[in-house]
Design a protein around this motif. Sequence first.
Motif, PDB file in Angstrom:
ATOM      1  N   ALA A  91     -20.189 -26.537 -26.371  1.00 51.36           N
ATOM      2  CA  ALA A  91     -20.983 -25.345 -26.634  1.00 51.36           C
ATOM      3  C   ALA A  91     -22.457 -25.713 -26.780  1.00 51.36           C
ATOM      4  O   ALA A  91     -23.342 -25.005 -26.276  1.00 51.36           O
ATOM      5  CB  ALA A  91     -20.476 -24.652 -27.896  1.00 51.36           C
ATOM      6  N   SER A  92     -22.735 -26.841 -27.439  1.00 47.59           N
ATOM      7  CA  SER A  92     -24.117 -27.301 -27.571  1.00 47.59           C
ATOM      8  C   SER A  92     -24.701 -27.677 -26.220  1.00 47.59           C
ATOM      9  O   SER A  92     -25.876 -27.404 -25.941  1.00 47.59           O
ATOM     10  CB  SER A  92     -24.177 -28.497 -28.525  1.00 47.59           C
ATOM     11  N   ALA A  93     -23.874 -28.306 -25.366  1.00 44.36           N
ATOM     12  CA  ALA A  93     -24.344 -28.682 -24.025  1.00 44.36           C
ATOM     13  C   ALA A  93     -24.681 -27.446 -23.206  1.00 44.36           C
ATOM     14  O   ALA A  93     -25.721 -27.400 -22.523  1.00 44.36           O
ATOM     15  CB  ALA A  93     -23.282 -29.523 -23.326  1.00 44.36           C
ATOM     16  N   ARG A  94     -23.822 -26.445 -23.252  1.00 48.78           N
ATOM     17  CA  ARG A  94     -24.087 -25.217 -22.485  1.00 48.78           C
ATOM     18  C   ARG A  94     -25.361 -24.532 -22.979  1.00 48.78           C
ATOM     19  O   ARG A  94     -26.162 -24.048 -22.179  1.00 48.78           O
ATOM     20  CB  ARG A  94     -22.894 -24.268 -22.583  1.00 48.78           C
ATOM     21  N   GLU A  95     -25.558 -24.502 -24.292  1.00 47.30           N
ATOM     22  CA  GLU A  95     -26.765 -23.890 -24.842  1.00 47.30           C
ATOM     23  C   GLU A  95     -28.016 -24.659 -24.426  1.00 47.30           C
ATOM     24  O   GLU A  95     -29.037 -24.064 -24.057  1.00 47.30           O
ATOM     25  CB  GLU A  95     -26.664 -23.822 -26.365  1.00 47.30           C
ATOM     26  N   ALA A  96     -27.934 -26.001 -24.479  1.00 42.36           N
ATOM     27  CA  ALA A  96     -29.084 -26.818 -24.090  1.00 42.36           C
ATOM     28  C   ALA A  96     -29.419 -26.631 -22.618  1.00 42.36           C
ATOM     29  O   ALA A  96     -30.597 -26.538 -22.235  1.00 42.36           O
ATOM     30  CB  ALA A  96     -28.807 -28.289 -24.394  1.00 42.36           C
TER      31      ALA A  96
END
Length: 208
Positions: A91-96
Amino acid sequence: MTQALQGSLFGDSGPAELGPLGDARRTELGEGAWVDVLPGWLSGSGELFTRLAAEVPWQEERRQMYDRVVAVPRLLCFYGEEAPLPDPVLASAREALSTHYGPELGEPFRTAGLCYYRDGRDSVAWHGDNLGRGRREDTMVAILSVGSPRVLALRPRGGGESHRYPLGHGDLIVMGGSCQRTWEHAIPKTAKGVGPRISIQFRPRGVR
């Protein structure tokens, strides 16, 4: 059906942490297509591989191939827009990725498709992610790889000289512009002794 693999075997054990996306190197492929490559974007990717291999509800799909039904040579799992991703770091990767590429893409990344290549016999044939909007519009597909490196090959649609990117260990590749329409990509089979790899493909709405 899945294989566990200790992160220490990759030399990338430890907590998963994303690096800066500004270090990605872009290659212009021509006809409006480009790729960004960022080795080791995710540190600690060995631990993420272990969790995904054990916890994702992997599916073995079967498809019609001429006059017979055959098993797809990889395991699959798809997370739609409303589905929670299987690990917080994804989820953090997609947001970044959405924050970094959003101004260029014009929209966020929405979905995540996971592929599990268990060994060198697992593969995916030449194709473009051009179902839906990708067939007629420029778009982006961002692929994060964890586990042992496998070659992702790119070639112009219709044939031509290919580019080869060995991706694993938290490496990132982003295919953008007209890439899904004017180029094809594949994970070729290999007789070499390779370990398992999981790829996570982030896509915007309406691209498969």
